[in-house]
Design an enzyme around this catalytic site. Sequence first.
Site, short mmCIF file in Angstrom:
data_model
loop_
_atom_site.label_atom_id
_atom_site.label_comp_id
_atom_site.label_asym_id
_atom_site.label_seq_id
_atom_site.Cartn_x
_atom_site.Cartn_y
_atom_site.Cartn_z
N ARG A 43 0.86 -1.19 0.00
CA ARG A 43 0.00 0.00 0.00
C ARG A 43 0.90 1.23 0.00
NH1 ARG A 43 -3.66 -2.56 4.72
NH2 ARG A 43 -5.07 -3.82 3.44
N ARG A 136 -11.22 4.33 4.86
CA ARG A 136 -9.84 4.18 4.39
C ARG A 136 -9.73 4.39 2.89
NH1 ARG A 136 -7.16 -1.20 6.95
NH2 ARG A 136 -8.34 -2.14 5.26
N ARG A 147 -14.05 -8.51 3.61
CA ARG A 147 -13.39 -8.23 4.88
C ARG A 147 -14.40 -8.29 6.04
NH1 ARG A 147 -8.19 -6.72 4.39
NH2 ARG A 147 -7.46 -5.87 2.40
#
Length: 200
Positions: A43, A136, A147
Amino acid sequence: MPIPPLVIFGPSGVGKGTLINRLLKEFPNAFGFSVSHTTRTPRPGEIDGKHYHFTNTDNFKFLISQGAFIEHAQFSGNFYGTSAQAVQDVTATGKRCILDIEVQGVQQIKQTPLHAIVVFVSPPSMTALSQRLRGRATDSEDAIQRRLAIARREIDYARQPGSVDYVIVNDDLDAAYQKFKRIANGELDATVDQMPPLDD
């Protein structure tokens, strides 16, 4: 005898990394982070060798075949694993090793002679977790739904008697950190708090 490792797990987006980073910053000489291997792409801002050892699937499978990992798991289509060497590297410095792993890895580590202390970081509710994941802005809606489904399985596991030593409900970051710090420093007897209702 070395201090047993501290294993942290909990749903993606619950704030595990924030708690760990704060602890390492406050006590740089007491704790060390075990750097896991992963096949996922970095990331923004993540550094190879610091946040993860980034590798490809073929190399990861080769390491599995060599028995390099004390735990490994597949999560959201990517492999994650903790090598025995990564834990030894931290322990050799005299620091307490901290591991941030998935629930499959927790189950595997409990079968090893590491005598790890397991801490589950829980969201205050599934609604709060969903909001954090969307906030996010790093995942697609499909990925967020995956998730959240995984989060429910992790919470179900943490509810099982004997599965974890501590639960930290991260509804207030400062309060959660104070509890995490006391656990990490061995100042809090093992006690599993009541898990929050997560049916919403």
